[in-house]
Design an enzyme around this catalytic site. Structure first.
Site, PDB file in Angstrom:
ATOM      1  N   LYS A 189      -3.978 -10.407  -5.402  1.00 43.68           N
ATOM      2  CA  LYS A 189      -5.361 -10.674  -4.752  1.00 43.68           C
ATOM      3  C   LYS A 189      -6.369  -9.716  -5.211  1.00 43.68           C
ATOM      4  CE  LYS A 189      -5.657  -8.107  -0.418  1.00 43.68           C
ATOM      5  NZ  LYS A 189      -6.913  -7.674  -0.120  1.00 43.68           N
TER       6      LYS A 189
ATOM      7  N   LYS B  12     -10.510  -4.194  -2.851  1.00 45.81           N
ATOM      8  CA  LYS B  12     -11.010  -3.032  -3.141  1.00 45.81           C
ATOM      9  C   LYS B  12     -10.332  -1.715  -3.650  1.00 45.81           C
ATOM     10  CE  LYS B  12     -13.000  -3.776   1.558  1.00 45.81           C
ATOM     11  NZ  LYS B  12     -12.208  -3.752   2.573  1.00 45.81           N
TER      12      LYS B  12
ATOM     13  N   LYS C 271       0.939  -1.031   0.001  1.00 48.14           N
ATOM     14  CA  LYS C 271      -0.003  -0.029   0.110  1.00 48.14           C
ATOM     15  C   LYS C 271       0.728   1.312   0.099  1.00 48.14           C
ATOM     16  CE  LYS C 271      -4.566  -1.767   1.651  1.00 48.14           C
ATOM     17  NZ  LYS C 271      -5.494  -1.760   2.753  1.00 48.14           N
TER      18      LYS C 271
HETATM   19  N1  AQP Z   1      -8.970 -11.427  -2.458  1.00 52.03           N
HETATM   20  C1  AQP Z   1      -9.625 -11.791  -1.278  1.00 52.03           C
HETATM   21  N2  AQP Z   1      -9.712 -12.972  -0.817  1.00 52.03           N
HETATM   22  C2  AQP Z   1     -10.123 -13.389   0.217  1.00 52.03           C
HETATM   23  N3  AQP Z   1     -10.362 -12.853   1.461  1.00 52.03           N
HETATM   24  C3  AQP Z   1     -10.076 -11.509   1.203  1.00 52.03           C
HETATM   25  N4  AQP Z   1     -10.018 -10.510   1.969  1.00 52.03           N
HETATM   26  C4  AQP Z   1      -9.547  -9.538   1.291  1.00 52.03           C
HETATM   27  N5  AQP Z   1      -9.406  -9.799   0.200  1.00 52.03           N
HETATM   28  C5  AQP Z   1      -9.565 -11.011  -0.041  1.00 52.03           C
HETATM   29  C6  AQP Z   1     -10.539 -10.576   3.476  1.00 52.03           C
HETATM   30  O1  AQP Z   1     -11.336  -9.451   3.636  1.00 52.03           O
HETATM   31  C7  AQP Z   1     -11.393  -9.000   4.930  1.00 52.03           C
HETATM   32  C8  AQP Z   1     -11.145  -7.479   4.678  1.00 52.03           C
HETATM   33  O2  AQP Z   1     -10.360  -6.841   5.421  1.00 52.03           O
HETATM   34  P1  AQP Z   1     -10.023  -5.244   5.013  1.00 52.03           P
HETATM   35  O3  AQP Z   1     -11.283  -4.489   5.072  1.00 52.03           O
HETATM   36  O4  AQP Z   1      -8.989  -4.671   6.052  1.00 52.03           O
HETATM   37  O5  AQP Z   1      -9.342  -5.239   3.857  1.00 52.03           O
HETATM   38  P2  AQP Z   1      -7.984  -5.688   3.098  1.00 52.03           P
HETATM   39  O6  AQP Z   1      -7.569  -6.933   3.952  1.00 52.03           O
HETATM   40  O7  AQP Z   1      -6.855  -4.879   3.030  1.00 52.03           O
HETATM   41  O8  AQP Z   1      -8.447  -6.172   1.909  1.00 52.03           O
HETATM   42  P3  AQP Z   1      -9.331  -5.832   0.622  1.00 52.03           P
HETATM   43  O9  AQP Z   1     -10.867  -5.343   1.038  1.00 52.03           O
HETATM   44  O10 AQP Z   1      -9.179  -6.029  -0.688  1.00 52.03           O
HETATM   45  O11 AQP Z   1      -8.832  -4.168   0.549  1.00 52.03           O
HETATM   46  P4  AQP Z   1      -7.595  -3.385   0.317  1.00 52.03           P
HETATM   47  O12 AQP Z   1      -7.872  -3.041  -1.295  1.00 52.03           O
HETATM   48  O13 AQP Z   1      -7.476  -2.244   1.012  1.00 52.03           O
HETATM   49  O14 AQP Z   1      -6.184  -4.235   0.371  1.00 52.03           O
HETATM   50  C9  AQP Z   1     -10.040  -9.473   5.566  1.00 52.03           C
HETATM   51  O15 AQP Z   1     -10.326 -10.612   6.218  1.00 52.03           O
HETATM   52  C10 AQP Z   1      -9.212 -10.104   4.502  1.00 52.03           C
HETATM   53  O16 AQP Z   1      -8.294 -11.067   4.428  1.00 52.03           O
END
Ligand code: AQP
Length: 327
Positions: free
Chosen positions: A193, A196, A111
């Site tokens: 992965k 969002k 990030k």
């Molecule tokens: N691609 C994925 N496959 C399975 N699980 C996933 N998670 C995120 N991406 C995948 C799980 O969803 C939860 C969201 O946690 P978060 O809101 O802290 O977001 P994150 O992990 O940073 O991932 P995002 O939602 O895709 O956002 P960004 O783009 O900010 O990285 C967690 O349990 C995560 O493991």
């Protein structure tokens, strides 16, 4: 009863990775655990946010949890910022966390690289706030996607460090990574992965995507040049689509392969798009219905936050005493 806890950052959508990696495993955990599912709004501000949109995103997240099956009678649904003990404990834990540990976190590296402006301290220290989120509630298991495993490991290290120095205080949590669906990959790039914050919306299927959008995204998903629909790890793009199909239909790869024997990728993608549309439609209807009554959602969050605060304060009384700040 053992406790399971997970949290998601508020955004105006969730993708199917969030659903299969975190929300649905938590819904499943309601059967056997005391469950905590909350909105980590203070994690969200590690990246720039517009205040009014954040507010809507918090309500959306709560609606999505409930629509996906989280039952406010069984699960404590709350908002991180309403329980100030989270930031208090994060400060205490940050005084024993090491810079090197934080700089090693893959998510921070990814990030911070993508940030065009200077990187906030919060982005670096957010895993400590996550550790506080988990440790305040004597959590036994943390259902998360694969990407969060490293953060839960840091949580364990910080808890063990504190327990060693001040005596047993925190339960050491275990990450619970779904066997299947823990890492849904981007539709536009199967080496990363689904995310969002991806640059292109073609990377993900939002749980709110309209049928036509889903069709377009699935049809334009990257695939290799093979012909047969067969699960093979060395063909990660198709493997990802087959994984999504299997999660949605609960069919094995063999069964899906049999359904598409003699057919090409185009047919498979068409089929997958329709399955996705049918799967998401009732969820979308429920989310929209819930969002029509925002006051009800606010009430659920307020009640949940009050209960969470009481539990968190109990733990903090113990922590403050142990570190020696209680007179
Ligand atoms: N691609 C994925 N496959 C399975 N699980 C996933 N998670 C995120 N991406 C995948 C799980 O969803 C939860 C969201 O946690 P978060 O809101 O802290 O977001 P994150 O992990 O940073 O991932 P995002 O939602 O895709 O956002 P960004 O783009 O900010 O990285 C967690 O349990 C995560 O493991």
């Amino acid at each position: 009863m053992q406790r399971a806890l997970t949290a998601l950052q508020p955004t105006n959508f969730l993708h199917i990775g969030n659903l299969f990696g975190a929300v649905l495993p938590m819904v499943e955990a309601q059967k056997d655990f005391q469950t905590f599912l909350f909105v980590v709004d203070y994690h969200a501000i590690t990246l720039p946010q517009e205040g009014s949109k954040l507010n809507d995103a918090i309500l959306f997240a709560v609606a999505a949890y409930i629509a996906a099956g989280a039952d406010p009678e069984k699960t404590l649904i709350f908002q991180q910022s309403q329980v100030s003990q989270h930031t208090e404990l994060a400060w205490i834990l940050s005084c024993s966390a090491h810079m090197g540990e934080l700089e090693r976190m893959t998510q921070y590296k990814d990030k911070s690289k993508r940030q065009t402006e200077s990187v906030s301290v919060g982005l670096l220290t957010y895993p400590i706030l996550m550790a506080a989120d988990i440790l305040l509630y004597d959590t036994n298991i943390v259902p998360v996607g694969e990407d969060q495993k490293q953060h839960v490991e840091l949580t364990r290290d910080l808890a063990e460090r504190f327990n060693k120095r001040f005596g047993k205080t925190f339960v050491i949590p275990e990450p619970r990574i779904p066997e299947f669906g823990a890492r849904i990959m981007g539709l536009d790039d199967p080496t990363k992965k689904m995310s969002k914050s991806a640059e292109s919306p073609k990377n993900y299927i939002s749980i709110l995507d309209e049928p036509d959008v889903i069709r377009k995204k699935v049809m334009s998903a990257v695939t290799d040049s093979g012909l047969t629909v067969r699960y093979d790890k060395s063909r990660p793009a198709l493997a990802n689509l087959l994984t999504i199909m299997s999660l949605l239909t609960k069919q094995s790869f063999k069964e899906i392969e049999a359904d598409y024997a003699g057919k090409g990728y185009g047919d498979f993608k068409k089929g997958l798009a329709e399955v996705l549309i049918n799967y998401l439609e009732p969820l979308q209807t429920k989310i929209h219905e819930l969002l029509e009554h925002p006051d009800k959602l606010r009430e659920i969050v307020a009640k949940g936050s009050e209960k969470a605060k009481a539990l968190a304060e109990k733990k903090m009384i113990e922590v403050r005493k142990k570190i020696g700040v209680t007179l």
